[in-house]
Design an enzyme around this catalytic site. Structure first.
Site, short mmCIF file in Angstrom:
data_model
loop_
_atom_site.label_atom_id
_atom_site.label_comp_id
_atom_site.label_asym_id
_atom_site.label_seq_id
_atom_site.Cartn_x
_atom_site.Cartn_y
_atom_site.Cartn_z
N GLU A 183 38.84 30.90 50.50
CA GLU A 183 37.77 30.00 50.97
C GLU A 183 38.24 28.57 51.13
O GLU A 183 37.55 27.63 50.70
CB GLU A 183 36.55 30.07 50.04
CG GLU A 183 35.91 31.43 50.00
CD GLU A 183 34.53 31.47 49.36
OE1 GLU A 183 34.14 30.50 48.68
OE2 GLU A 183 33.82 32.49 49.55
N GLU A 302 34.91 39.51 50.37
CA GLU A 302 33.82 39.21 49.42
C GLU A 302 32.51 39.47 50.14
O GLU A 302 32.25 38.85 51.18
CB GLU A 302 33.87 37.77 48.93
CG GLU A 302 34.95 37.52 47.90
CD GLU A 302 34.81 36.17 47.20
OE1 GLU A 302 33.68 35.79 46.82
OE2 GLU A 302 35.85 35.50 47.08
O1 AHR Z 1 32.38 35.72 43.90
C1 AHR Z 1 32.07 34.44 43.41
C2 AHR Z 1 32.63 33.33 44.26
O2 AHR Z 1 32.06 33.42 45.53
C3 AHR Z 1 34.10 33.37 44.54
O3 AHR Z 1 34.87 32.80 43.53
C4 AHR Z 1 34.22 32.59 45.80
O4 AHR Z 1 35.34 32.96 46.55
C5 AHR Z 1 32.91 32.85 46.49
O5 AHR Z 1 32.33 31.71 46.98
#
Ligand code: AHR
Length: 505
Positions: A183, A302
């Site tokens: 990210e 994610e």
């Molecule tokens: O999954 C929790 C957080 O969400 C992670 O650390 C990040 O990559 C995302 O924003």
């Protein structure tokens, strides 16, 4: 709304038509991956808890691992997440008593480093997970990432590979999948930079990593959300610079029902479809610009529901309670929606990781020595055990509704996988209070029998599992499937998800 069929309210029949030759692509098993971050109680008090009466010989919680085995996850992304952008992997190797305890900035916690690379690899081997490491592109250097590849993947005889050997693993860990940062487009990320700077950093790093081991696959960091101002500009820049080096580009998506509008929330699948198609278009465009035979595929590393718990400040504690989201029935139906979408895009989505697996945004929750299975566990399990085969194109012809922000969708959300003479069909009824009559036809074959089927539903959209009331939301056998004229017919209640395996003749 109800957990059983409503006597009065049936909507007009939905016809689902498939053809065994109309295949999208083989479903890549890696779309059933997970994500384990050094965050909150995901590792400590989650998978790893040497003090627990459930601890196995490695200090892992056997009750948690047994539950995770049911999900049969494939790839397991580690060690973060935002955590990784301040993480130095060498802190987490070697004699445990010599590992530093450090202040962790992403979640303002304290990290003891008692669990690190070798423990993670050992856990992956024990669980049958494919390791997937993310390198630190926030405060880390290309050289640190290159050294990690050597530590994990090279035969002994040089510094970092020998370090692995002296830590007990003579054989390489053979980590194939590597993510280039996490990210980095997010202003909250440690070391956040604009796209062009990220691209330079990621390219230098990726090239060095590939020089150490040419067989690794790289995931470039794509936009972490559709609402960021840089959405798609970021991706185009990254793909322009890295499209020929990276095998995949990452997508992230967390969805919510902040408006408390269940029909619209359940329609979010169409927005997930759109996000995938937009990223696919960006990859194709970059490929065309590079005049290359190679394209980047999509790594949805994610995804989940996240909106009720916003506790992200660890207040300087080890294993604080962070993002311990409680999931209800509608959340489970949305999780099914993500999986429908990944299957429908099997030609481009090759890896996906539910974020996360234990305690933090997770299907499994520990409390002391007890463990709770949350609602979102079930759609993952129901899909995962039927994941082998080729995704089929399907037409859905039936009633639809207009979501307030997500547009017009069919009440029935569907996907299907053909595995030889078995057809796996997945159906979500998004209606609030109407049964859905569904007829499944496979044009060039006949449906002979139903091998197995389960249903996930509950008393209402907000129903949850809890230690006090137990598992209100759990998959149950679904027997109401009739075979008639070579088709499968069923009636599924409002707010439910059904997975079935049909035998074909
Ligand atoms: O999954 C929790 C957080 O969400 C992670 O650390 C990040 O990559 C995302 O924003």
């Amino acid at each position: 709304m109800n957990s059983a069929l409503s006597n009065e309210k049936d909507m007009k029949r939905t016809e689902i038509v498939l053809h065994s030759k109309f295949q999208i692509a083989s479903v890549d098993p890696r779309i059933f991956g997970g994500f384990l971050e050094h965050m909150g109680r995901a590792i400590y008090q989650g998978v790893y808890d040497p003090e627990s009466p459930h601890a196995d010989a490695d200090g892992c919680r056997s009750d948690v691992l047994d539950a995770l085995r049911r999900l049969d996850m494939t790839s397991m992304r580690y060690p973060g997440g935002n955590f990784v952008s301040g993480y130095h992997w060498q802190d987490g190797i070697g004699a445990r008593e010599k590992r530093p305890t450090v202040r962790e900035l992403a979640w303002r916690s304290v990290e003891t480093n008692q669990f690190g690379t070798d423990e993670y690899i050992h856990l992956c081997r024990k669980m049958g997970w494919m390791p997937m490491l993310t390198v630190n592109l926030g405060t880390g250097t290309p050289e640190e990432a290159r050294n990690w590849v050597e530590y994990c993947n090279c035969p002994t005889g040089t510094r970092y590979a020998d370090m692995r050997d002296s830590n007990g693993s003579r054989q390489p860990h053979a980590v194939k999948l590597w993510c280039l940062g996490n990210e980095m487009d997010g202003p909250w990320q440690i070391g956040h930079v604009p796209a062009d700077q990220y691209a330079i950093r990621a390219r230098q790093t990726g090239e060095m990593m590939k020089k150490v081991d040419a067989s690794i696959e790289l995931v470039a960091g794509g936009s972490c959300g559709i609402n960021l101002k840089t959405y798609m500009d970021w991706d185009q820049e990254v793909l322009a610079q890295l499209g020929d080096l990276a095998d995949y580009i990452s997508l992230h998506r967390f969805v919510d029902n902040l408006n408390d509008d269940t029909p619209d929330y359940l329609a979010v699948t169409s927005a997930i479809d759109a996000q995938i198609e937009e990223m696919d278009a960006a990859c194709r465009c970059a490929q065309a610009r590079h005049r290359s035979a190679k394209r980047a595929y999509l790594c949805f590393d994610e995804w989940n529901v996240w909106y009720k718990n916003h506790e992200t400040d660890g207040q300087g504690k080890v294993a604080p309670h962070l993002l311990e989201e409680v999931y209800n029935l509608e959340d489970a139906l949305v999780v099914a929606g993500f999986l429908h979408s990944f299957v429908r895009h099997a030609d481009v989505v090759k890896i996906a990781n539910i974020a996360q697996i234990v305690n933090v945004l997770a299907p499994i929750h520990t409390r002391g020595d007890d463990m709770l299975i949350q609602s979102i566990f079930y759609p993952f399990e129901m899909f995962s055990k039927r994941r082998n085969g080729a995704a089929l194109r399907l037409t859905v012809d039936g009633p639809s509704y207009e979501g307030a922000t997500n547009g017009c969708v069919h009440y029935i959300d569907a996907s299907a996988i053909l595995d030889g003479n078995r057809l796996h069909v997945f159906l979500t009824n998004r209606a609030m209070d109407e049964n859905a009559e569904v007829c499944v036809t496979i044009a060039d074959k006949t449906v002979v029998s139903c091998e197995s089927a389960e249903i996930l539903t509950g008393p209402d959209a907000k129903a949850v599992n809890s230690p006090e009331d137990g598992e209100t939301i759990a998959a149950k056998p679904f027997e109401a499937i009739d075979m008639k004229d070579g088709q499968a017919h069923c009636k599924i209640p409002a707010l439910s998800f059904v997975a079935m395996t049909l035998n074909l003749g």
